[in-house]
Design an enzyme around this catalytic site. Structure first.
Site, PDB file in Angstrom:
ATOM      1  N   GLY A 235      70.179  66.691  34.479  1.00 49.18           N
ATOM      2  CA  GLY A 235      70.988  67.400  35.480  1.00 49.18           C
ATOM      3  C   GLY A 235      71.110  68.887  35.185  1.00 49.18           C
ATOM      4  O   GLY A 235      72.153  69.491  35.482  1.00 49.18           O
TER       5      GLY A 235
ATOM      6  N   GLY B 160      72.437  71.436  37.840  1.00 44.26           N
ATOM      7  CA  GLY B 160      73.786  71.262  38.388  1.00 44.26           C
ATOM      8  C   GLY B 160      74.760  72.276  37.817  1.00 44.26           C
ATOM      9  O   GLY B 160      74.450  73.008  36.883  1.00 44.26           O
TER      10      GLY B 160
ATOM     11  N   HIS C  85      90.301  68.730  43.232  1.00 41.60           N
ATOM     12  CA  HIS C  85      88.933  69.104  42.859  1.00 41.60           C
ATOM     13  C   HIS C  85      88.225  69.808  44.009  1.00 41.60           C
ATOM     14  O   HIS C  85      88.635  69.700  45.168  1.00 41.60           O
ATOM     15  CB  HIS C  85      88.123  67.862  42.454  1.00 41.60           C
ATOM     16  CG  HIS C  85      88.437  67.381  41.068  1.00 41.60           C
ATOM     17  ND1 HIS C  85      89.484  66.536  40.799  1.00 41.60           N
ATOM     18  CD2 HIS C  85      87.836  67.638  39.872  1.00 41.60           C
ATOM     19  CE1 HIS C  85      89.527  66.285  39.490  1.00 41.60           C
ATOM     20  NE2 HIS C  85      88.537  66.942  38.916  1.00 41.60           N
TER      21      HIS C  85
ATOM     22  N   LYS D 250      82.785  67.056  45.071  1.00 38.88           N
ATOM     23  CA  LYS D 250      82.938  65.938  44.138  1.00 38.88           C
ATOM     24  C   LYS D 250      82.681  64.619  44.868  1.00 38.88           C
ATOM     25  O   LYS D 250      83.183  64.412  45.981  1.00 38.88           O
ATOM     26  CB  LYS D 250      84.356  65.954  43.541  1.00 38.88           C
ATOM     27  CG  LYS D 250      84.548  64.919  42.459  1.00 38.88           C
ATOM     28  CD  LYS D 250      85.844  65.149  41.704  1.00 38.88           C
ATOM     29  CE  LYS D 250      86.116  64.052  40.700  1.00 38.88           C
ATOM     30  NZ  LYS D 250      85.064  63.891  39.695  1.00 38.88           N
TER      31      LYS D 250
HETATM   32  P1  NAP Z   1      76.262  68.895  40.581  1.00 38.81           P
HETATM   33  O1  NAP Z   1      76.354  70.384  40.564  1.00 38.81           O
HETATM   34  O2  NAP Z   1      76.051  68.187  41.864  1.00 38.81           O
HETATM   35  O3  NAP Z   1      75.077  68.505  39.553  1.00 38.81           O
HETATM   36  C1  NAP Z   1      74.489  67.233  39.472  1.00 38.81           C
HETATM   37  C2  NAP Z   1      73.021  67.462  39.228  1.00 38.81           C
HETATM   38  O4  NAP Z   1      72.378  66.218  38.952  1.00 38.81           O
HETATM   39  C3  NAP Z   1      72.305  68.071  40.459  1.00 38.81           C
HETATM   40  O5  NAP Z   1      71.512  69.179  40.030  1.00 38.81           O
HETATM   41  C4  NAP Z   1      71.434  66.914  40.944  1.00 38.81           C
HETATM   42  O6  NAP Z   1      70.280  67.369  41.622  1.00 38.81           O
HETATM   43  C5  NAP Z   1      71.118  66.277  39.614  1.00 38.81           C
HETATM   44  N1  NAP Z   1      70.500  64.967  39.737  1.00 38.81           N
HETATM   45  C6  NAP Z   1      70.667  64.017  40.699  1.00 38.81           C
HETATM   46  N2  NAP Z   1      69.847  62.973  40.463  1.00 38.81           N
HETATM   47  C7  NAP Z   1      69.160  63.273  39.321  1.00 38.81           C
HETATM   48  C8  NAP Z   1      68.151  62.615  38.559  1.00 38.81           C
HETATM   49  N3  NAP Z   1      67.674  61.406  38.918  1.00 38.81           N
HETATM   50  N4  NAP Z   1      67.666  63.221  37.448  1.00 38.81           N
HETATM   51  C9  NAP Z   1      68.130  64.404  37.065  1.00 38.81           C
HETATM   52  N5  NAP Z   1      69.058  65.119  37.750  1.00 38.81           N
HETATM   53  C10 NAP Z   1      69.563  64.536  38.857  1.00 38.81           C
HETATM   54  O7  NAP Z   1      77.549  68.249  39.895  1.00 38.81           O
HETATM   55  P2  NAP Z   1      78.447  68.844  38.710  1.00 38.81           P
HETATM   56  O8  NAP Z   1      79.646  69.511  39.272  1.00 38.81           O
HETATM   57  O9  NAP Z   1      77.585  69.560  37.748  1.00 38.81           O
HETATM   58  O10 NAP Z   1      78.970  67.472  38.042  1.00 38.81           O
HETATM   59  C11 NAP Z   1      78.081  66.548  37.464  1.00 38.81           C
HETATM   60  C12 NAP Z   1      78.871  65.338  37.000  1.00 38.81           C
HETATM   61  O11 NAP Z   1      79.805  65.742  35.978  1.00 38.81           O
HETATM   62  C13 NAP Z   1      79.742  64.681  38.101  1.00 38.81           C
HETATM   63  O12 NAP Z   1      79.767  63.289  37.903  1.00 38.81           O
HETATM   64  C14 NAP Z   1      81.119  65.290  37.863  1.00 38.81           C
HETATM   65  O13 NAP Z   1      82.166  64.465  38.353  1.00 38.81           O
HETATM   66  C15 NAP Z   1      81.118  65.363  36.372  1.00 38.81           C
HETATM   67  N6  NAP Z   1      82.042  66.336  35.769  1.00 38.81           N
HETATM   68  C16 NAP Z   1      82.524  65.998  34.548  1.00 38.81           C
HETATM   69  C17 NAP Z   1      83.328  66.850  33.877  1.00 38.81           C
HETATM   70  C18 NAP Z   1      83.813  66.451  32.510  1.00 38.81           C
HETATM   71  O14 NAP Z   1      84.540  67.233  31.873  1.00 38.81           O
HETATM   72  N7  NAP Z   1      83.447  65.280  32.024  1.00 38.81           N
HETATM   73  C19 NAP Z   1      83.681  68.088  34.436  1.00 38.81           C
HETATM   74  C20 NAP Z   1      83.157  68.424  35.683  1.00 38.81           C
HETATM   75  C21 NAP Z   1      82.311  67.535  36.333  1.00 38.81           C
HETATM   76  P3  NAP Z   1      70.234  67.355  43.279  1.00 38.81           P
HETATM   77  O15 NAP Z   1      71.467  68.097  43.694  1.00 38.81           O
HETATM   78  O16 NAP Z   1      68.983  68.018  43.622  1.00 38.81           O
HETATM   79  O17 NAP Z   1      70.275  65.909  43.689  1.00 38.81           O
END
Ligand code: NAP
Length: 256
Positions: A10, A13, A145, A149
């Site tokens: 990812g 992202g 959020h 999300k």
């Molecule tokens: P985001 O910007 O949508 O990033 C997710 C990324 O994963 C996108 O680039 C997406 O690409 C990619 N992806 C989708 N399918 C994939 C695959 N098969 N292989 C590789 N990459 C793939 O989301 P985000 O805000 O970064 O958040 C990501 C996750 O972290 C979410 O579940 C969020 O709830 C979580 N999060 C956790 C925390 C924590 O502290 N634990 C904090 C914030 C967020 P495409 O868009 O091209 O599909």
């Protein structure tokens, strides 16, 4: 200090970009590959469209997953099968999935950390809420959020409710004859507590736990204003997962 080879899933992202920067900026971490299903990443490391091909070429010590719930679950499972230690920030796994991953992690003696919130302040907010809930039976959790999300309620809100459940008797809150004239008005019900999910552009990740008792309320609030706020938790998780042979859920379980 031990050198740790890392693969990030990812990397394009919002969280993934920060994690790439963190790994590059940390002397004892080495980014050896990334997994991006569109292979649309401009980085000086190999980019793989799928996890199997990635691990067949070179196995890292740690996989950082910041993708989506379905993909994140598949990646975590595959990593454990290869003996790679996952550090998972992706939220939205079901209880059954978490249990299955725990069993797999133990059977492979391979450490795994899944943390719905990597911000140290958020972990303290959850702990303080748990402390307060011993004295306040009525709890409303309001999580706020950004509007991109995918999962609701947030993993942090559910984790907070779970922690409070450990110290609080089940209680149905509000008036016994309470009736919603508009469905969802009282939020999700977790063991009698209510969780309200707000989604708005401009927000990052915020949570407010409101506790009520006769003549008083207590509000405990945490705000993440940028995604850099999560990276100290990711760093400590990558270091700690190297020493684990089981699955740990929640950053609070690896902090002193
Ligand atoms: P985001 O910007 O949508 O990033 C997710 C990324 O994963 C996108 O680039 C997406 O690409 C990619 N992806 C989708 N399918 C994939 C695959 N098969 N292989 C590789 N990459 C793939 O989301 P985000 O805000 O970064 O958040 C990501 C996750 O972290 C979410 O579940 C969020 O709830 C979580 N999060 C956790 C925390 C924590 O502290 N634990 C904090 C914030 C967020 P495409 O868009 O091209 O599909």
């Amino acid at each position: 200090m031990e050198q740790i080879n890392v693969t990030i899933a990812g990397p394009r992202g919002r969280m993934g970009k920060e994690a790439v920067q963190l790994v590059k900026d940390t002397e004892h971490f080495t980014l050896i590959s990334v997994i991006d299903h569109k292979k649309d990443v401009d980085l000086d490391v190999p980019v793989y469209a799928d996890i199997q091909t990635c691990f067949q070429d070179r196995v890292p010590h740690v996989l950082i997953d910041l993708t989506t719930p379905e993909v994140g679950y598949h990646h975590t499972k595959t990593a454990l099968e290869y003996g790679v230690r996952p550090v998972v920030g992706t939220t939205g796994f079901s209880q059954e999935e978490l249990q299955e991953l725990k069993v797999l992690s133990e059977s492979k003696s391979t450490g795994c950390i899944i943390a719905p919130n990597f911000a140290i302040g958020a972990v303290l907010m959850m702990k303080f809420s748990q402390m307060a809930a011993k004295y306040f039976d009525d709890v409303e959790i309001i999580e706020l959020h950004h509007d991109q999300k995918l999962d609701a309620p947030s993993g942090t809100a559910l984790k907070t409710a779970e922690m409070i459940r450990e110290v609080r008797e089940t209680k149905k809150q509000g008036h016994p004859n309470e009736k919603e004239t508009h469905s969802g008005a009282r939020g999700a019900d977790v063991d009698g507590m209510h969780i309200h999910s707000i989604r708005l552009p401009g927000l990052i990740a915020h949570q407010q736990v409101m506790l009520g008792a006769e003549g008083q309320t207590l509000t405990i609030r945490h705000d993440s204003f940028n995604r850099g706020s999560f990276m100290s938790g990711v760093k400590v998780s990558v270091e700690t997962v190297m020493k684990l042979d089981t699955l740990v859920y929640g950053l609070e379980n690896i902090l002193d």
